[in-house]
Write a protein that holds these residues in place. Sequence first.
Motif, PDB file in Angstrom:
ATOM      1  N   PHE A  29      30.056   5.789  53.182  1.00  0.00           N
ATOM      2  CA  PHE A  29      29.035   6.827  53.222  1.00  0.00           C
ATOM      3  C   PHE A  29      27.765   6.300  53.873  1.00  0.00           C
ATOM      4  O   PHE A  29      27.464   5.117  53.777  1.00  0.00           O
ATOM      5  CB  PHE A  29      28.679   7.286  51.801  1.00  0.00           C
ATOM      6  CG  PHE A  29      29.850   7.799  51.027  1.00  0.00           C
ATOM      7  CD1 PHE A  29      30.381   9.055  51.276  1.00  0.00           C
ATOM      8  CD2 PHE A  29      30.437   7.018  50.054  1.00  0.00           C
ATOM      9  CE1 PHE A  29      31.470   9.513  50.565  1.00  0.00           C
ATOM     10  CE2 PHE A  29      31.529   7.479  49.331  1.00  0.00           C
ATOM     11  CZ  PHE A  29      32.046   8.734  49.588  1.00  0.00           C
ATOM     12  N   LEU A  30      27.010   7.195  54.502  1.00  0.00           N
ATOM     13  CA  LEU A  30      25.696   6.839  54.983  1.00  0.00           C
ATOM     14  C   LEU A  30      24.890   6.385  53.775  1.00  0.00           C
ATOM     15  O   LEU A  30      24.859   7.070  52.754  1.00  0.00           O
ATOM     16  CB  LEU A  30      25.025   8.048  55.630  1.00  0.00           C
ATOM     17  CG  LEU A  30      23.628   7.825  56.180  1.00  0.00           C
ATOM     18  CD1 LEU A  30      23.680   6.859  57.365  1.00  0.00           C
ATOM     19  CD2 LEU A  30      23.021   9.138  56.602  1.00  0.00           C
ATOM     20  N   SER A  31      24.297   5.205  53.848  1.00  0.00           N
ATOM     21  CA  SER A  31      23.603   4.700  52.667  1.00  0.00           C
ATOM     22  C   SER A  31      22.375   3.891  53.041  1.00  0.00           C
ATOM     23  O   SER A  31      22.150   3.551  54.203  1.00  0.00           O
ATOM     24  CB  SER A  31      24.537   3.829  51.823  1.00  0.00           C
ATOM     25  OG  SER A  31      24.588   2.522  52.340  1.00  0.00           O
ATOM     26  N   SER A  32      21.621   3.573  52.008  1.00  0.00           N
ATOM     27  CA  SER A  32      20.434   2.730  52.169  1.00  0.00           C
ATOM     28  C   SER A  32      20.818   1.279  52.344  1.00  0.00           C
ATOM     29  O   SER A  32      19.989   0.469  52.718  1.00  0.00           O
ATOM     30  CB  SER A  32      19.538   2.852  50.937  1.00  0.00           C
ATOM     31  OG  SER A  32      20.234   2.353  49.791  1.00  0.00           O
ATOM     32  N   GLY A  33      22.086   0.958  52.037  1.00  0.00           N
ATOM     33  CA  GLY A  33      22.463  -0.445  51.961  1.00  0.00           C
ATOM     34  C   GLY A  33      21.921  -1.003  50.656  1.00  0.00           C
ATOM     35  O   GLY A  33      21.283  -0.298  49.891  1.00  0.00           O
ATOM     36  N   ASP A  53      24.549   9.083  50.734  1.00  0.00           N
ATOM     37  CA  ASP A  53      24.628  10.503  51.058  1.00  0.00           C
ATOM     38  C   ASP A  53      26.106  10.885  51.047  1.00  0.00           C
ATOM     39  O   ASP A  53      26.841  10.575  51.982  1.00  0.00           O
ATOM     40  CB  ASP A  53      24.001  10.756  52.428  1.00  0.00           C
ATOM     41  CG  ASP A  53      24.019  12.221  52.820  1.00  0.00           C
ATOM     42  OD1 ASP A  53      24.647  13.036  52.113  1.00  0.00           O
ATOM     43  OD2 ASP A  53      23.398  12.545  53.845  1.00  0.00           O
ATOM     44  N   VAL A  54      26.533  11.555  49.990  1.00  0.00           N
ATOM     45  CA  VAL A  54      27.956  11.880  49.839  1.00  0.00           C
ATOM     46  C   VAL A  54      28.331  13.200  50.501  1.00  0.00           C
ATOM     47  O   VAL A  54      29.475  13.640  50.399  1.00  0.00           O
ATOM     48  CB  VAL A  54      28.382  11.876  48.348  1.00  0.00           C
ATOM     49  CG1 VAL A  54      28.256  10.486  47.764  1.00  0.00           C
ATOM     50  CG2 VAL A  54      27.580  12.886  47.544  1.00  0.00           C
ATOM     51  N   SER A  55      27.390  13.813  51.219  1.00  0.00           N
ATOM     52  CA  SER A  55      27.723  15.049  51.926  1.00  0.00           C
ATOM     53  C   SER A  55      28.524  14.752  53.192  1.00  0.00           C
ATOM     54  O   SER A  55      29.158  15.635  53.746  1.00  0.00           O
ATOM     55  CB  SER A  55      26.453  15.820  52.311  1.00  0.00           C
ATOM     56  OG  SER A  55      25.697  15.108  53.278  1.00  0.00           O
ATOM     57  N   ARG A  56      28.518  13.514  53.635  1.00  0.00           N
ATOM     58  CA  ARG A  56      29.291  13.121  54.801  1.00  0.00           C
ATOM     59  C   ARG A  56      30.680  12.705  54.359  1.00  0.00           C
ATOM     60  O   ARG A  56      30.879  12.228  53.253  1.00  0.00           O
ATOM     61  CB  ARG A  56      28.617  11.957  55.513  1.00  0.00           C
ATOM     62  CG  ARG A  56      27.291  12.340  56.094  1.00  0.00           C
ATOM     63  CD  ARG A  56      26.586  11.123  56.638  1.00  0.00           C
ATOM     64  NE  ARG A  56      25.326  11.502  57.215  1.00  0.00           N
ATOM     65  CZ  ARG A  56      25.076  11.448  58.522  1.00  0.00           C
ATOM     66  NH1 ARG A  56      25.989  11.019  59.352  1.00  0.00           N
ATOM     67  NH2 ARG A  56      23.910  11.814  58.979  1.00  0.00           N
ATOM     68  N   SER A  57      31.628  12.850  55.233  1.00  0.00           N
ATOM     69  CA  SER A  57      33.004  12.480  54.920  1.00  0.00           C
ATOM     70  C   SER A  57      33.140  10.963  54.825  1.00  0.00           C
ATOM     71  O   SER A  57      32.437  10.236  55.525  1.00  0.00           O
ATOM     72  CB  SER A  57      33.942  12.981  56.014  1.00  0.00           C
ATOM     73  OG  SER A  57      33.886  14.369  56.108  1.00  0.00           O
ATOM     74  N   PRO A  58      34.055  10.493  53.977  1.00  0.00           N
ATOM     75  CA  PRO A  58      34.317   9.054  53.969  1.00  0.00           C
ATOM     76  C   PRO A  58      34.654   8.579  55.378  1.00  0.00           C
ATOM     77  O   PRO A  58      35.322   9.269  56.131  1.00  0.00           O
ATOM     78  CB  PRO A  58      35.513   8.917  53.033  1.00  0.00           C
ATOM     79  CG  PRO A  58      35.370  10.077  52.098  1.00  0.00           C
ATOM     80  CD  PRO A  58      34.850  11.202  52.981  1.00  0.00           C
ATOM     81  N   GLY A  59      34.156   7.436  55.723  1.00  0.00           N
ATOM     82  CA  GLY A  59      34.367   6.902  57.054  1.00  0.00           C
ATOM     83  C   GLY A  59      33.187   7.154  57.990  1.00  0.00           C
ATOM     84  O   GLY A  59      33.109   6.590  59.059  1.00  0.00           O
ATOM     85  N   GLU A  60      32.252   8.007  57.581  1.00  0.00           N
ATOM     86  CA  GLU A  60      31.043   8.236  58.370  1.00  0.00           C
ATOM     87  C   GLU A  60      29.923   7.355  57.824  1.00  0.00           C
ATOM     88  O   GLU A  60      28.793   7.776  57.700  1.00  0.00           O
ATOM     89  CB  GLU A  60      30.617   9.701  58.288  1.00  0.00           C
ATOM     90  CG  GLU A  60      31.559  10.667  58.958  1.00  0.00           C
ATOM     91  CD  GLU A  60      31.012  12.078  58.938  1.00  0.00           C
ATOM     92  OE1 GLU A  60      30.005  12.332  59.616  1.00  0.00           O
ATOM     93  OE2 GLU A  60      31.587  12.904  58.221  1.00  0.00           O
ATOM     94  N   GLY A  61      30.270   6.137  57.491  1.00  0.00           N
ATOM     95  CA  GLY A  61      29.335   5.259  56.810  1.00  0.00           C
ATOM     96  C   GLY A  61      28.345   4.584  57.716  1.00  0.00           C
ATOM     97  O   GLY A  61      28.200   4.897  58.880  1.00  0.00           O
ATOM     98  N   GLY A  62      27.667   3.622  57.121  1.00  0.00           N
ATOM     99  CA  GLY A  62      26.656   2.847  57.823  1.00  0.00           C
ATOM    100  C   GLY A  62      25.335   2.942  57.114  1.00  0.00           C
ATOM    101  O   GLY A  62      25.136   3.776  56.234  1.00  0.00           O
TER     102      GLY A  62
END
Length: 77
Positions: A29-33, A53-62
């Motif tokens: 997930f897109l995250s603050s790290g 941010d769990v509104s994004r699909s798994p694999g759209e991380g960083g």
Amino acid sequence: MSDESVITIEIRDQEKAALEAAQRISALFLSSGPCRMRRTPGEAGVQLLVYADVSRSPGEGGYLDRDAADGAGAFLR
């Protein structure tokens, strides 16, 4: 970005394992790290928080680029 889709994950473990867990969350997930790492006197390990941010699909991380999106400051608080 909606604040309703941002969750806070608290990780408690040894520093190396906690950082690895935070990195794995950021791969999904897109995250603050990893942020706000704390040590409590008399307790083993660390506590660290990750905002994801769990509104994004798994694999759209960083990790969130602080300048890339409106509301980024709110996401990282």
